[in-house]
Write an enzyme that holds these catalytic residues in place. Sequence first.
Site, PDB file in Angstrom:
ATOM      1  N   THR A  84      39.103  30.272   5.598  1.00  0.00           N
ATOM      2  CA  THR A  84      38.400  29.390   6.536  1.00  0.00           C
ATOM      3  C   THR A  84      36.920  29.336   6.155  1.00  0.00           C
ATOM      4  O   THR A  84      36.357  30.323   5.701  1.00  0.00           O
ATOM      5  CB  THR A  84      38.559  29.948   7.964  1.00  0.00           C
ATOM      6  OG1 THR A  84      39.946  29.927   8.298  1.00  0.00           O
ATOM      7  CG2 THR A  84      37.782  29.127   8.987  1.00  0.00           C
ATOM      8  N   GLU A 124      42.093  36.077   9.447  1.00  0.00           N
ATOM      9  CA  GLU A 124      41.803  36.314   8.025  1.00  0.00           C
ATOM     10  C   GLU A 124      42.218  37.733   7.629  1.00  0.00           C
ATOM     11  O   GLU A 124      42.777  37.952   6.549  1.00  0.00           O
ATOM     12  CB  GLU A 124      40.311  36.102   7.750  1.00  0.00           C
ATOM     13  CG  GLU A 124      39.897  34.641   7.874  1.00  0.00           C
ATOM     14  CD  GLU A 124      38.405  34.398   7.746  1.00  0.00           C
ATOM     15  OE1 GLU A 124      38.028  33.271   7.435  1.00  0.00           O
ATOM     16  OE2 GLU A 124      37.614  35.335   7.970  1.00  0.00           O
TER      17      GLU A 124
HETATM   18  C1  5RP Z   1      35.141  32.506   8.252  1.00  0.00           C
HETATM   19  C2  5RP Z   1      34.729  33.321   7.096  1.00  0.00           C
HETATM   20  C3  5RP Z   1      34.198  32.595   5.905  1.00  0.00           C
HETATM   21  O1  5RP Z   1      34.923  32.969   4.790  1.00  0.00           O
HETATM   22  C4  5RP Z   1      32.758  32.961   5.705  1.00  0.00           C
HETATM   23  O2  5RP Z   1      32.066  32.713   6.914  1.00  0.00           O
HETATM   24  C5  5RP Z   1      32.122  32.152   4.566  1.00  0.00           C
HETATM   25  O3  5RP Z   1      31.988  30.833   4.962  1.00  0.00           O
HETATM   26  P1  5RP Z   1      31.347  29.723   4.031  1.00  0.00           P
HETATM   27  O4  5RP Z   1      32.289  29.490   2.912  1.00  0.00           O
HETATM   28  O5  5RP Z   1      31.212  28.531   4.956  1.00  0.00           O
HETATM   29  O6  5RP Z   1      30.003  30.215   3.560  1.00  0.00           O
HETATM   30  O7  5RP Z   1      34.824  34.519   7.066  1.00  0.00           O
HETATM   31  O8  5RP Z   1      35.508  33.298   9.342  1.00  0.00           O
END
Ligand code: 5RP
Length: 223
Positions: free
Chosen positions: A32, A107
């Site tokens: 995500t 996750e």
């Molecule tokens: C979501 C997550 C994402 O992997 C993390 O926040 C990184 O996000 P982005 O790719 O938008 O920088 O843990 O819960």
Amino acid sequence: MTQDELKQAVARAAKDYVAANLPAGGILGVGTGSTANFFIDELAAIKDRIGGTIASSEATKKRLEGHGIRVLDLNDITGMSIYVDGADEIDAGFAMVKGGGGALTREKIVAAVAQTFVCICDGSKLVKTMGKFPLPVEVIPMARAYVARELEKLGGQPKLREGFTTDNGNVILDVHGLSITDPVGLETKLNQIVGVVTNGLFAARGADVLLLGTAEGVKTSTR
Ligand code: 5RP
């Protein structure tokens, strides 16, 4: 290169990794966030090679289905070859802080099932010591104030993520001011606080492969 261009490059590399390593008809876990979204868009090109996907959030499920990629229920599968997801921070030992998008619980469940966790991120996420990015902790709503007091005892400054409810109906406390020198130890301590559903430290089960987007290209490393 902009941060989005780095994320795009790493997403393409992750699609190539999946094309080369996912057994035909295999099950793929999908993360995500913005980097994962670039990856999902890339994945559309190889969707016929994938037996099915497990989505780590409702947003990811919607995006996968929008591309006509099959999404399965985790309870209907017995194993998963690869899980691809981003991170907010990752250290040299491949421990991560995750949950900036609020999907940390699902996750962590997907990560637990996967044989290989492939972390995809731009170079800014690789840090010496984690903690600059506030550590997300998913909490049962009635335990919010109690858990916040316990987090303060551990040296953090928890802040409620305003106006946010997780896919599981819980709240998130973002913990500022931590210097995470013992990721496995802190992850274990946080898990012991009653009312905590999941903490965003992915250390006991960290990444296995890192695809890091840099100005010099995507660097692949294995733990
Ligand atoms: C979501 C997550 C994402 O992997 C993390 O926040 C990184 O996000 P982005 O790719 O938008 O920088 O843990 O819960």
